[in-house]
Design a protein around this motif. Structure first.
Motif, PDB file in Angstrom:
ATOM      1  N   GLU A  21       0.836  -1.202   0.000  1.00  0.00           N
ATOM      2  CA  GLU A  21       0.000   0.000   0.000  1.00  0.00           C
ATOM      3  C   GLU A  21       0.873   1.256   0.000  1.00  0.00           C
ATOM      4  O   GLU A  21       0.624   2.191  -0.766  1.00  0.00           O
ATOM      5  N   ARG A  27      -4.572  -0.209  -3.201  1.00  0.00           N
ATOM      6  CA  ARG A  27      -5.299   0.997  -2.797  1.00  0.00           C
ATOM      7  C   ARG A  27      -6.607   0.605  -2.110  1.00  0.00           C
ATOM      8  O   ARG A  27      -7.680   0.702  -2.708  1.00  0.00           O
ATOM      9  N   PRO A  28      -6.504   0.173  -0.859  1.00  0.00           N
ATOM     10  CA  PRO A  28      -7.731  -0.223  -0.157  1.00  0.00           C
ATOM     11  C   PRO A  28      -8.583   0.987   0.182  1.00  0.00           C
ATOM     12  O   PRO A  28      -8.085   2.118   0.257  1.00  0.00           O
ATOM     13  N   GLN A  29      -9.857   0.730   0.372  1.00  0.00           N
ATOM     14  CA  GLN A  29     -10.752   1.767   0.871  1.00  0.00           C
ATOM     15  C   GLN A  29     -10.477   1.919   2.365  1.00  0.00           C
ATOM     16  O   GLN A  29     -10.032   0.986   3.012  1.00  0.00           O
ATOM     17  N   ARG A  30     -10.760   3.082   2.899  1.00  0.00           N
ATOM     18  CA  ARG A  30     -10.613   3.312   4.334  1.00  0.00           C
ATOM     19  C   ARG A  30     -11.980   3.568   4.934  1.00  0.00           C
ATOM     20  O   ARG A  30     -12.736   4.387   4.433  1.00  0.00           O
ATOM     21  N   ARG A  31     -12.264   2.848   5.987  1.00  0.00           N
ATOM     22  CA  ARG A  31     -13.494   3.084   6.731  1.00  0.00           C
ATOM     23  C   ARG A  31     -13.301   4.322   7.601  1.00  0.00           C
ATOM     24  O   ARG A  31     -12.177   4.780   7.820  1.00  0.00           O
ATOM     25  N   ARG A  36      -8.508  -0.573   6.959  1.00  0.00           N
ATOM     26  CA  ARG A  36      -8.418  -0.809   5.522  1.00  0.00           C
ATOM     27  C   ARG A  36      -9.472  -1.848   5.134  1.00  0.00           C
ATOM     28  O   ARG A  36      -9.645  -2.831   5.832  1.00  0.00           O
ATOM     29  N   GLU A  37     -10.089  -1.636   3.989  1.00  0.00           N
ATOM     30  CA  GLU A  37     -11.045  -2.610   3.472  1.00  0.00           C
ATOM     31  C   GLU A  37     -10.656  -2.936   2.032  1.00  0.00           C
ATOM     32  O   GLU A  37     -10.567  -2.047   1.186  1.00  0.00           O
ATOM     33  N   PHE A  38     -10.403  -4.211   1.792  1.00  0.00           N
ATOM     34  CA  PHE A  38      -9.948  -4.676   0.492  1.00  0.00           C
ATOM     35  C   PHE A  38     -11.079  -5.366  -0.249  1.00  0.00           C
ATOM     36  O   PHE A  38     -11.965  -5.962   0.347  1.00  0.00           O
ATOM     37  N   ASP A  39     -11.015  -5.319  -1.580  1.00  0.00           N
ATOM     38  CA  ASP A  39     -11.967  -6.024  -2.442  1.00  0.00           C
ATOM     39  C   ASP A  39     -11.435  -7.414  -2.735  1.00  0.00           C
ATOM     40  O   ASP A  39     -10.239  -7.683  -2.608  1.00  0.00           O
ATOM     41  N   ASP A  42      -8.435  -7.610  -4.941  1.00  0.00           N
ATOM     42  CA  ASP A  42      -7.103  -7.363  -4.393  1.00  0.00           C
ATOM     43  C   ASP A  42      -6.320  -8.655  -4.186  1.00  0.00           C
ATOM     44  O   ASP A  42      -5.088  -8.644  -4.191  1.00  0.00           O
TER      45      ASP A  42
END
Length: 118
Positions: A21, A27-31, A36-39, A42
């Motif tokens: 990262e 590029r994870p999403q951030r809550r 970190r939140e991954f798809d 990923d």
């Protein structure tokens, strides 16, 4: 999924995933909590990163070529012509490095052998 789950799925440590990262490879999403939140995608991205690292590429070059890599079974294939050229240049650089290491290896062997005679 959170970083721990991605780590379990890929076999890459959470520390390694954070490094990817930091290098701009993931590029994870951030809550709102900062987690970190991954798809699911990923998981495939990490697999591609690992293949490219194993091929001797540094993270800077991986960041450039990663968007132009397609899965071809157990290997990757470049989908952008300019990236294929970058990979060819890297291949040539690795070949030169191998030749230099082989010459150094032979020289060291000669030195060791000469030392045994002395």
């Amino acid at each position: 999924m959170f970083i721990g789950e991605l780590s379990r799925r890929t076999g890459v440590s959470t520390r390694g995933l954070r490094y990817y990262e930091e290098q701009g490879l993931l590029r994870p999403q951030r809550r709102a909590s900062g987690y970190r939140e991954f798809d699911d995608s990923d998981t495939a991205t990490v697999r591609r990163i690992r293949i490219l690292l194993a091929a001797g590429l540094n993270t800077e070059l991986i960041r450039e070529v990663l968007p132009c890599m397609a899965d071809e079974g157990s290997i990757l294939a470049p989908t952008c012509e300019e990236m294929a050229q970058d990979l060819k240049h890297e291949h040539e650089r690795l070949s030169r490095s191998i030749e230099q290491l082989q010459a150094a290896h032979a020289m060291l062997g000669s030195i060791i052998h000469a030392g045994r005679r002395a």
